[in-house]
Every structure is written in C-alpha cells, then in structure tokens.
Motif scaffolding. Sequence first.
Motif, PDB file in Angstrom:
ATOM      1  N   ARG A 228       3.954   8.635  -7.379  1.00 15.50           N
ATOM      2  CA  ARG A 228       3.158   9.309  -6.339  1.00 15.50           C
ATOM      3  C   ARG A 228       3.995  10.310  -5.559  1.00 15.50           C
ATOM      4  O   ARG A 228       3.529  11.432  -5.272  1.00 15.50           O
ATOM      5  N   TYR A 229       5.242   9.923  -5.225  1.00 18.18           N
ATOM      6  CA  TYR A 229       6.049  10.755  -4.339  1.00 18.18           C
ATOM      7  C   TYR A 229       7.171  11.512  -5.049  1.00 18.18           C
ATOM      8  O   TYR A 229       7.811  12.363  -4.429  1.00 18.18           O
TER       9      TYR A 229
ATOM     10  N   VAL B  13       9.686   8.913   2.229  1.00 18.50           N
ATOM     11  CA  VAL B  13       9.421   9.914   1.187  1.00 18.50           C
ATOM     12  C   VAL B  13      10.595  10.880   1.078  1.00 18.50           C
ATOM     13  O   VAL B  13      11.045  11.222  -0.026  1.00 18.50           O
TER      14      VAL B  13
ATOM     15  N   THR C 142       6.476   5.678   4.778  1.00 16.19           N
ATOM     16  CA  THR C 142       6.611   6.654   5.856  1.00 16.19           C
ATOM     17  C   THR C 142       7.114   7.995   5.331  1.00 16.19           C
ATOM     18  O   THR C 142       7.657   8.091   4.225  1.00 16.19           O
ATOM     19  N   TYR C 143       6.968   9.045   6.155  1.00 18.77           N
ATOM     20  CA  TYR C 143       7.514  10.353   5.792  1.00 18.77           C
ATOM     21  C   TYR C 143       9.027  10.283   5.613  1.00 18.77           C
ATOM     22  O   TYR C 143       9.590  10.936   4.727  1.00 18.77           O
TER      23      TYR C 143
ATOM     24  N   ILE D  58       4.755   4.000  -6.730  1.00 20.52           N
ATOM     25  CA  ILE D  58       5.210   4.730  -5.544  1.00 20.52           C
ATOM     26  C   ILE D  58       6.082   5.912  -5.957  1.00 20.52           C
ATOM     27  O   ILE D  58       5.955   7.026  -5.423  1.00 20.52           O
TER      28      ILE D  58
ATOM     29  N   ASP E 176       0.847  -1.184   0.000  1.00 23.18           N
ATOM     30  CA  ASP E 176       0.000   0.000   0.000  1.00 23.18           C
ATOM     31  C   ASP E 176       0.890   1.244   0.000  1.00 23.18           C
ATOM     32  O   ASP E 176       1.635   1.465   0.960  1.00 23.18           O
ATOM     33  N   PRO E 177       0.840   2.088  -1.045  1.00 21.67           N
ATOM     34  CA  PRO E 177       1.699   3.276  -1.064  1.00 21.67           C
ATOM     35  C   PRO E 177       1.429   4.238   0.082  1.00 21.67           C
ATOM     36  O   PRO E 177       2.281   5.049   0.434  1.00 21.67           O
ATOM     37  N   ARG E 178       0.269   4.145   0.709  1.00 23.04           N
ATOM     38  CA  ARG E 178      -0.020   4.999   1.861  1.00 23.04           C
ATOM     39  C   ARG E 178       0.770   4.582   3.092  1.00 23.04           C
ATOM     40  O   ARG E 178       0.860   5.346   4.058  1.00 23.04           O
ATOM     41  N   GLN E 179       1.353   3.382   3.070  1.00 28.77           N
ATOM     42  CA  GLN E 179       2.145   2.917   4.205  1.00 28.77           C
ATOM     43  C   GLN E 179       3.617   3.309   4.087  1.00 28.77           C
ATOM     44  O   GLN E 179       4.420   2.940   4.945  1.00 28.77           O
TER      45      GLN E 179
ATOM     46  N   GLY F 128      -1.927  -5.182   1.938  1.00 28.38           N
ATOM     47  CA  GLY F 128      -1.765  -3.788   1.559  1.00 28.38           C
ATOM     48  C   GLY F 128      -2.048  -3.488   0.106  1.00 28.38           C
ATOM     49  O   GLY F 128      -1.865  -2.354  -0.338  1.00 28.38           O
ATOM     50  N   THR F 129      -2.498  -4.480  -0.667  1.00 29.20           N
ATOM     51  CA  THR F 129      -2.801  -4.256  -2.075  1.00 29.20           C
ATOM     52  C   THR F 129      -4.296  -4.462  -2.318  1.00 29.20           C
ATOM     53  O   THR F 129      -5.039  -4.917  -1.445  1.00 29.20           O
TER      54      THR F 129
END
Length: 247
Positions: free
Chosen positions: A53-54, A22, A18-19, A50, A13-16, A207-208
């Motif tokens: 996204r970032y 990133v 961390t900062y 990923i 999951d790309p939301r997992q 996570g997918t």
Amino acid sequence: MKNLLLIGIGPGDPRQVTYEAVDALRKASVFFVLEKGSDKDELVRLRKGILQRYRPEGGYRLLQVADPLRDARADDYLAAVQGWHRQRAALYAQLIEQEIDDGETGAFLLWGEPTLYDSTLRVLDLVRERGLALRLQIVPGISSVQALAARHQVPLNRIGEPLTVLPGRRLTGQGPIDNVVVMLDGQCAFAQLDDPALVIYWGAYLGTEDEVLIAGPLQAVKAQILEVRERERRRKGWIMDTYLLRR
C-alpha cells in the motif's frame, strides 16, 4: 554505521499507519519479518499488504526468517523469556550484520506500539552488547489499547484515577481492580474473577476485518467471551485480544 527503524504499524488496520511511519517505510531498503508458524501466516500477509500500500513502487527487499520458539511450558517464566531474547538477539545480530550495508537502512514492522509489550527494544540492547553498532529510530504506532478504547467509545482513564496495564498472568494477584487494561492473557484470567461490580470491554483482532467486540458486566458476558474467543482462535489458528476491566 547501520541504520535500523522500529516502525509501529498499529493493531491491524493499514489506515492506522501514521504519516511518520509511512515516511519511515520509504527510507528502508530491507524489511525483516519474523515467521511464527504456518497458523500465523496471516500476520505476514498483513505486513506485506502495508508495504504494497505504501511502497507500491517496490525497491526494497523483504527477508522472512523463522522466529525462535519460546518454551511456553517452562516453570521459570522469566528465565524462559530471557533465554528466548538471547536467541532472538543472536538472530537479529546476524541479520543486521549480513543484510544491512553501512549507511543502509533496515526496518522491523512491529504490531501496535514498539514500546508497549514488545520485546524488540530489549533484544536490540542485547545485540548492542554483542558489539554491533546501530543508529536506531523508533516510530510510535497506535496500540491495541488505544484501538480498544476507541472501538468501545470509552476513555481509558477516569477523572483522577490511575490506569494500570499488565499481562494476564499478573491479573489474579493484582488485588482490588478499579481500572485495568490486560494484555497477553492466553489463559483468560478474567474468567477466574467473581467480583460482581466489574465491567469488561473486550476486543480481538482489533483493526482487522475479523474484529470482535464484547462489553458488559463481567459475570454476565465472560462465558460469551470465552466461547467466542475459542471459536475464533480455532477458526484462524491464532488470536490477539485485549480488554479493559473497570469497577
């Protein structure tokens, strides 16, 4: 000195991410992605997603290379893995030497947590033995073990009890099982257990969008897990799963 990042990107999951991960993604100018065959192209696409996204602004290079194959049929498992690591070390050394300039930063995006059942750190030790100097930074990630417990809403450890994490090939020789997380169980060792007191919390593709979860008394649900696991593996061409066994 060449800089190298090992970035844990979680189980899918790309939301997992961390900062901290990133921030690390934004430092790298070249990303190395190992291709594991056409049936696992989705793993490459998830990594690309990923990055998109970032790092939407781009400004990096993505280098895809074929991962050396391990002899899965070798009689001596340890020797086969060590030989595979040496092949990887030769490849990594070549990539780092040729693709990262001095002062530049390269990165590997690693599934889950770089220090848990991932060979990259051991391979890089072999790279250093070849005389290649590296400045290494490891960015921890959410592991599939953590994601599994969260999805099933159970704590990994019970009060005062240890938690054992082991590969599937070591499960049958473990002795009495109280609280065990099993990873890399391609042979489904849980199916050989007949202890009626065991409960299993199983998950695949954590996570997918394809995440599958099954939980219950082992003897009652293991046939279902085997059926679902084989169906999903055939459908996607690959599977990543893990489970918790608890008395």
